[in-house]
Scaffold this motif. Structure first.
Motif, short mmCIF file in Angstrom:
data_model
loop_
_atom_site.label_atom_id
_atom_site.label_comp_id
_atom_site.label_asym_id
_atom_site.label_seq_id
_atom_site.Cartn_x
_atom_site.Cartn_y
_atom_site.Cartn_z
N THR A 1 -13.00 -46.24 -30.34
CA THR A 1 -13.29 -47.51 -31.01
C THR A 1 -12.13 -48.50 -30.93
OG1 THR A 1 -12.59 -46.53 -33.09
CG2 THR A 1 -14.95 -46.45 -32.61
N ILE A 2 -10.89 -48.00 -30.83
CA ILE A 2 -9.76 -48.95 -30.74
C ILE A 2 -8.78 -48.58 -29.61
CG2 ILE A 2 -9.82 -49.92 -33.07
CD1 ILE A 2 -7.64 -47.88 -33.87
N THR A 3 -9.31 -47.95 -28.59
CA THR A 3 -8.53 -47.68 -27.38
C THR A 3 -9.53 -47.37 -26.29
OG1 THR A 3 -6.67 -46.41 -26.49
CG2 THR A 3 -8.29 -45.18 -27.74
N ASP A 4 -9.06 -47.26 -25.04
CA ASP A 4 -9.98 -46.83 -23.98
C ASP A 4 -9.74 -45.36 -23.71
OD1 ASP A 4 -11.25 -46.27 -21.43
OD2 ASP A 4 -11.54 -48.42 -21.28
N PRO A 5 -10.79 -44.52 -23.84
CA PRO A 5 -10.60 -43.08 -23.67
C PRO A 5 -10.27 -42.66 -22.23
CG PRO A 5 -12.94 -43.59 -23.86
CD PRO A 5 -12.20 -44.87 -24.13
N GLY B 1 -3.04 -47.68 -28.84
CA GLY B 1 -2.71 -48.71 -27.85
C GLY B 1 -3.56 -48.48 -26.61
N CYS B 2 -3.49 -49.44 -25.68
CA CYS B 2 -4.32 -49.30 -24.48
C CYS B 2 -3.66 -50.03 -23.32
CB CYS B 2 -5.72 -49.87 -24.73
SG CYS B 2 -6.81 -49.71 -23.31
N LEU B 3 -3.45 -49.28 -22.24
CA LEU B 3 -2.75 -49.86 -21.08
C LEU B 3 -3.63 -50.81 -20.27
CD1 LEU B 3 -0.66 -46.78 -19.89
CD2 LEU B 3 0.08 -48.71 -21.28
N HIS B 4 -4.91 -50.90 -20.61
CA HIS B 4 -5.75 -51.88 -19.90
C HIS B 4 -5.35 -53.31 -20.28
CE1 HIS B 4 -9.15 -48.75 -19.07
NE2 HIS B 4 -8.12 -48.63 -18.25
N GLY B 5 -4.83 -53.46 -21.48
CA GLY B 5 -4.23 -54.75 -21.86
C GLY B 5 -5.13 -55.97 -21.79
N CYS B 6 -6.41 -55.82 -22.16
CA CYS B 6 -7.32 -56.98 -22.11
C CYS B 6 -6.83 -58.06 -23.07
CB CYS B 6 -8.74 -56.57 -22.47
SG CYS B 6 -9.35 -55.19 -21.49
N HIS B 7 -6.88 -59.30 -22.62
CA HIS B 7 -6.31 -60.38 -23.43
C HIS B 7 -7.17 -60.77 -24.62
CE1 HIS B 7 -3.14 -60.53 -20.65
NE2 HIS B 7 -3.77 -61.17 -19.69
N TYR B 8 -8.43 -60.30 -24.65
CA TYR B 8 -9.29 -60.61 -25.80
C TYR B 8 -9.44 -59.40 -26.73
CZ TYR B 8 -12.40 -58.14 -22.64
OH TYR B 8 -12.92 -57.21 -21.78
N CYS B 9 -8.64 -58.38 -26.52
CA CYS B 9 -8.86 -57.08 -27.18
C CYS B 9 -8.85 -57.19 -28.71
CB CYS B 9 -7.77 -56.11 -26.73
SG CYS B 9 -7.96 -54.49 -27.48
N TYR B 10 -9.98 -56.76 -29.34
CA TYR B 10 -10.05 -56.76 -30.81
C TYR B 10 -9.25 -55.60 -31.40
CZ TYR B 10 -14.55 -59.21 -29.94
OH TYR B 10 -15.54 -60.06 -29.52
N ALA B 11 -9.06 -54.56 -30.60
CA ALA B 11 -8.42 -53.34 -31.14
C ALA B 11 -7.02 -53.64 -31.69
CB ALA B 11 -8.35 -52.28 -30.05
N ILE B 12 -6.37 -54.66 -31.15
CA ILE B 12 -5.04 -55.02 -31.63
C ILE B 12 -5.10 -55.37 -33.11
CG2 ILE B 12 -3.10 -56.61 -31.30
CD1 ILE B 12 -4.18 -57.19 -28.50
N THR C 1 -16.04 -47.15 -22.18
CA THR C 1 -14.85 -47.31 -21.34
C THR C 1 -14.99 -48.47 -20.37
OG1 THR C 1 -13.38 -46.15 -19.79
CG2 THR C 1 -15.72 -45.66 -19.61
N LYS C 2 -13.83 -48.87 -19.82
CA LYS C 2 -13.80 -49.83 -18.72
C LYS C 2 -13.21 -49.16 -17.48
CE LYS C 2 -13.19 -54.30 -21.01
NZ LYS C 2 -12.58 -54.16 -22.32
N SER C 3 -13.31 -47.85 -17.40
CA SER C 3 -12.70 -47.12 -16.29
C SER C 3 -13.73 -46.27 -15.56
CB SER C 3 -11.60 -46.21 -16.83
OG SER C 3 -11.13 -45.36 -15.81
N MET D 1 3.52 -55.27 -27.98
CA MET D 1 3.68 -54.54 -26.70
C MET D 1 2.34 -54.00 -26.17
SD MET D 1 6.82 -54.88 -26.17
CE MET D 1 7.24 -53.70 -24.90
N TRP D 2 1.24 -54.40 -26.81
CA TRP D 2 -0.10 -53.94 -26.41
C TRP D 2 -0.29 -54.16 -24.91
CZ3 TRP D 2 -3.59 -51.65 -29.73
CH2 TRP D 2 -4.84 -51.37 -29.18
N GLY D 3 -0.70 -53.10 -24.23
CA GLY D 3 -0.92 -53.21 -22.79
C GLY D 3 0.23 -52.63 -21.98
S1 SF4 Z 1 -9.19 -51.12 -26.05
FE1 SF4 Z 1 -10.79 -51.94 -24.71
S2 SF4 Z 1 -10.63 -54.17 -24.91
FE2 SF4 Z 1 -8.73 -53.27 -25.73
S3 SF4 Z 1 -7.29 -53.29 -24.00
FE3 SF4 Z 1 -8.32 -51.31 -23.99
S4 SF4 Z 1 -10.08 -51.53 -22.62
FE4 SF4 Z 1 -9.36 -53.56 -23.16
#
Ligand code: SF4
Length: 267
Positions: free
Chosen positions: A81-85, A29-40, A114-116, A50-52
């Protein structure tokens, strides 16, 4: 926001992505919660809807990883690859920091994405192992509207500062400008501002279009709007990106071309 600790039996998994041999995801899972997230779409089981707002921390990750690197063949590891480290729990758990040290010390190359801006906390480690690491920072647009689709990720200007800092310290850094979404970040102004960060820092820029996935599409439609991607639209945007990169003098590559090159290299 809920954070749970879990225990795992595996740390590294084979990667389905052409540029990596292994994937390492310290969090589920990833607390950044991007609405286009492919990782879901690629995460089995929770957090699902509950993603995000829920994340699971692989509390024994480093212990398992230390055992695995003794028996696995060194290769390129995608972190992650499917979360933000470098999402918020990393400030306390330091799993990504520890993983870079364990992997690089054992001869694995680590490709961070990352986005951090938290990644600059680990500059000492990234510099120590500079031959074994590269860092990708995702910037979809430099504008405040990034918050609409990336509500909990760092502001893009903070990410641009992280690119500057890493580049200035001699860490190999690249910018991922993706996904480019129709009507959101596909204007020449949006594109040029990100390309200029790549140029001024010497970072390579990899760009990619939005690639529809069922759950990501549904989330995007529910939180923003329904998005249609057409070949004509992408041909126009791709040409605009290439023209802007040539004008600015930045090194830019289409993610698809990068993946094709990685596949050829691995044959
Ligand atoms: S895994 Fe990447 S795209 Fe998905 S919510 Fe986290 S930062 Fe955003």
């Amino acid at each position: 926001m809920k954070v749970y600790e879990i225990r795992v039996q595996r740390a590294l998994s084979p990667s389905g992505l052409p540029e990596y041999d292994y994937a390492l995801n310290p969090y589920v899972g990833c607390l950044h919660g991007c609405h286009y997230c492919y990782a879901i779409d690629y995460t089995k089981g929770p957090p699902g809807k509950m993603w995000g707002s829920v994340v699971y921390v692989k509390a024994n990750l480093l212990e398992v990883l230390r055992r695995e690197v003794r028996r696995l063949k060194p290769g390129v590891v995608g972190l992650s690859t499917i979360t933000d480290p470098y999402q918020p729990p990393e400030a306390f758990y330091k799993l990504s920091r520890g993983a870079i040290e364990v992997l690089a010390e054992a001869g694995f190359h680590v490709s961070v994405q990352t986005k951090s801006g938290m990644v600059v906390r680990d500059l000492d480690v990234l510099k120590r192992y500079r031959e074994m690491v590269d860092v990708g920072i995702t910037i979809t647009t430099l504008r405040d509207k990034a918050r609409i689709l990336e509500p909990m990720a760092a502001h893009p200007l903070a990410r641009a500062r992280a690119v500057e800092k890493l580049a200035a310290e001699g860490v190999r850094v690249w910018i991922f400008m993706g996904p480019i979404i129709p009507g959101f970040n596909d204007s020449p102004q949006d594109i040029e501002e990100v390309v200029r960060v790549a140029h001024s820092t010497g970072a390579e820029l990899i760009y990619d279009k939005y690639r529809p996935r069922p759950m990501a599409d549904a989330r995007l439609a529910a939180n923003y709007r329904k998005v249609e991607v057409s070949e004509d639209w992408w041909a126009r945007v791709k040409k605009a990106v290439e023209d802007i990169c040539a004008k600015v003098g930045a090194r830019c590559v289409d993610a698809e071309e990068e993946w094709a090159a990685a596949r050829r290299h691995r044959r």
